[in-house]
Structures are given as C-alpha cells and as structure tokens.
Design a protein around this motif. Structure first.
Motif, PDB file in Angstrom:
ATOM      1  N   SER A  17     -32.606 -96.570   0.077  1.00  0.00           N
ATOM      2  CA  SER A  17     -32.630 -97.937  -0.424  1.00  0.00           C
ATOM      3  C   SER A  17     -33.764 -98.729   0.220  1.00  0.00           C
ATOM      4  N   VAL A  18     -34.588 -99.327  -0.616  1.00  0.00           N
ATOM      5  CA  VAL A  18     -35.688-100.167  -0.149  1.00  0.00           C
ATOM      6  C   VAL A  18     -35.451-101.578  -0.677  1.00  0.00           C
ATOM      7  N   VAL A  19     -36.004-102.544  -0.006  1.00  0.00           N
ATOM      8  CA  VAL A  19     -35.732-103.932  -0.341  1.00  0.00           C
ATOM      9  C   VAL A  19     -36.640-104.470  -1.437  1.00  0.00           C
ATOM     10  N   ASN A  20     -37.922-104.113  -1.374  1.00  0.00           N
ATOM     11  CA  ASN A  20     -38.868-104.712  -2.319  1.00  0.00           C
ATOM     12  C   ASN A  20     -39.954-103.720  -2.714  1.00  0.00           C
ATOM     13  N   ALA A  21     -40.856-104.193  -3.577  1.00  0.00           N
ATOM     14  CA  ALA A  21     -41.919-103.334  -4.096  1.00  0.00           C
ATOM     15  C   ALA A  21     -42.810-102.800  -2.981  1.00  0.00           C
ATOM     16  N   ARG A  22     -43.187-103.654  -2.045  1.00  0.00           N
ATOM     17  CA  ARG A  22     -44.044-103.211  -0.933  1.00  0.00           C
ATOM     18  C   ARG A  22     -43.327-102.134  -0.104  1.00  0.00           C
ATOM     19  N   GLY A  23     -42.038-102.325   0.122  1.00  0.00           N
ATOM     20  CA  GLY A  23     -41.257-101.340   0.868  1.00  0.00           C
ATOM     21  C   GLY A  23     -41.201 -99.995   0.166  1.00  0.00           C
ATOM     22  N   LEU A  24     -41.137-100.013  -1.168  1.00  0.00           N
ATOM     23  CA  LEU A  24     -41.131 -98.762  -1.924  1.00  0.00           C
ATOM     24  C   LEU A  24     -42.441 -98.014  -1.741  1.00  0.00           C
ATOM     25  N   LEU A  25     -43.560 -98.725  -1.871  1.00  0.00           N
ATOM     26  CA  LEU A  25     -44.854 -98.070  -1.688  1.00  0.00           C
ATOM     27  C   LEU A  25     -44.968 -97.479  -0.290  1.00  0.00           C
ATOM     28  N   SER A  26     -44.503 -98.212   0.702  1.00  0.00           N
ATOM     29  CA  SER A  26     -44.523 -97.720   2.080  1.00  0.00           C
ATOM     30  C   SER A  26     -43.660 -96.479   2.219  1.00  0.00           C
ATOM     31  N   PHE A  27     -42.451 -96.516   1.657  1.00  0.00           N
ATOM     32  CA  PHE A  27     -41.536 -95.376   1.714  1.00  0.00           C
ATOM     33  C   PHE A  27     -42.174 -94.138   1.085  1.00  0.00           C
ATOM     34  N   LEU A  28     -42.893 -94.341  -0.019  1.00  0.00           N
ATOM     35  CA  LEU A  28     -43.529 -93.226  -0.722  1.00  0.00           C
ATOM     36  C   LEU A  28     -44.835 -92.779  -0.071  1.00  0.00           C
ATOM     37  N   GLY A  29     -45.302 -93.533   0.932  1.00  0.00           N
ATOM     38  CA  GLY A  29     -46.535 -93.170   1.621  1.00  0.00           C
ATOM     39  C   GLY A  29     -47.784 -93.481   0.811  1.00  0.00           C
ATOM     40  N   ILE A  30     -47.686 -94.479  -0.053  1.00  0.00           N
ATOM     41  CA  ILE A  30     -48.815 -94.839  -0.906  1.00  0.00           C
ATOM     42  C   ILE A  30     -49.567 -95.997  -0.275  1.00  0.00           C
ATOM     43  N   THR A  31     -50.853 -95.805  -0.069  1.00  0.00           N
ATOM     44  CA  THR A  31     -51.707 -96.853   0.463  1.00  0.00           C
ATOM     45  C   THR A  31     -51.826 -97.964  -0.573  1.00  0.00           C
ATOM     46  N   GLU A  32     -51.753 -99.195  -0.111  1.00  0.00           N
ATOM     47  CA  GLU A  32     -51.679-100.334  -1.020  1.00  0.00           C
ATOM     48  C   GLU A  32     -52.988-100.689  -1.718  1.00  0.00           C
ATOM     49  N   ASP A  33     -54.105-100.270  -1.182  1.00  0.00           N
ATOM     50  CA  ASP A  33     -55.363-100.637  -1.839  1.00  0.00           C
ATOM     51  C   ASP A  33     -55.564 -99.781  -3.089  1.00  0.00           C
ATOM     52  N   ARG A  34     -56.120-100.368  -4.107  1.00  0.00           N
ATOM     53  CA  ARG A  34     -56.404 -99.720  -5.391  1.00  0.00           C
ATOM     54  C   ARG A  34     -55.161 -99.144  -6.061  1.00  0.00           C
ATOM     55  N   VAL A  35     -54.085 -99.950  -6.063  1.00  0.00           N
ATOM     56  CA  VAL A  35     -52.830 -99.539  -6.697  1.00  0.00           C
ATOM     57  C   VAL A  35     -52.385-100.629  -7.659  1.00  0.00           C
ATOM     58  N   ALA A  36     -51.907-100.213  -8.829  1.00  0.00           N
ATOM     59  CA  ALA A  36     -51.263-101.134  -9.769  1.00  0.00           C
ATOM     60  C   ALA A  36     -49.798-100.718  -9.851  1.00  0.00           C
ATOM     61  N   LEU A  37     -48.920-101.708  -9.916  1.00  0.00           N
ATOM     62  CA  LEU A  37     -47.481-101.449  -9.880  1.00  0.00           C
ATOM     63  C   LEU A  37     -46.797-102.165 -11.040  1.00  0.00           C
ATOM     64  N   GLU A  38     -45.968-101.413 -11.757  1.00  0.00           N
ATOM     65  CA  GLU A  38     -45.204-101.977 -12.864  1.00  0.00           C
ATOM     66  C   GLU A  38     -43.739-101.615 -12.656  1.00  0.00           C
ATOM     67  N   ILE A  39     -42.868-102.608 -12.779  1.00  0.00           N
ATOM     68  CA  ILE A  39     -41.427-102.367 -12.664  1.00  0.00           C
ATOM     69  C   ILE A  39     -40.776-102.862 -13.944  1.00  0.00           C
ATOM     70  N   ASN A  40     -40.063-101.961 -14.610  1.00  0.00           N
ATOM     71  CA  ASN A  40     -39.372-102.276 -15.863  1.00  0.00           C
ATOM     72  C   ASN A  40     -40.305-102.950 -16.871  1.00  0.00           C
ATOM     73  N   HIS A  41     -41.469-102.341 -17.047  1.00  0.00           N
ATOM     74  CA  HIS A  41     -42.470-102.776 -18.031  1.00  0.00           C
ATOM     75  C   HIS A  41     -43.094-104.133 -17.703  1.00  0.00           C
ATOM     76  N   ARG A  42     -43.022-104.547 -16.452  1.00  0.00           N
ATOM     77  CA  ARG A  42     -43.630-105.812 -16.025  1.00  0.00           C
ATOM     78  C   ARG A  42     -44.597-105.530 -14.883  1.00  0.00           C
ATOM     79  N   ILE A  43     -45.858-105.893 -15.054  1.00  0.00           N
ATOM     80  CA  ILE A  43     -46.852-105.693 -14.001  1.00  0.00           C
ATOM     81  C   ILE A  43     -46.546-106.655 -12.864  1.00  0.00           C
TER      82      ILE A  43
END
Length: 69
Positions: A17-43
């Motif tokens: 369980s992660v709290v927010n979008a940034r936490g998810l990227l961190s959990f997945l080990g994804i570097t935040e630069d040059r990333v686009a994120l969409e949740i439930n069809h919303r950028i």
C-alpha cells in the motif's frame, strides 16, 4: 503491511500500500525525471503527485521518455 492491486501499464500488480502517486513511483524504483503519469485515464501533473492518492483498483499508465540518437 497492506497490499493493494493496481493495473500498471496493462498488467495487474499487487503492491505494498502506497499513499500517493510519488510514493508509487518510488516503490517501483522509477526515477521521477522524464516520466508521465496517468491514473484512471487522467494525466497527473508532477506538482500534484504528492496530493493524488493511489487506491486499490486504480488503472495506472507510466511512460518514461528516453533520449538517444
């Protein structure tokens, strides 16, 4: 720890369980630069990553931009 099920880039994944979008990227080990994120069809704007919750059943698309020639 609680786990939630998300669909990430078309693939069902169970994650801690992660709290927010940034936490998810961190959990997945994804570097935040040059990333686009969409949740439930919303950028999700980068400025909102800390305030957008990630909950069980969310459909998430993560696009990483790579350079090259």
């Amino acid at each position: 720890m609680d786990k939630i099920t998300l669909e990430i880039n078309g693939e069902k994944r169970e994650v801690t369980s992660v709290v927010n979008a940034r936490g998810l990227l961190s959990f997945l080990g994804i570097t935040e630069d040059r990333v686009a994120l969409e949740i439930n069809h919303r950028i999700i704007r980068r400025a909102d990553w800390d305030s957008v919750p990630v909950v069980d059943g969310d459909r998430i698309e993560i696009v990483q931009f790579v350079g090259g020639g």
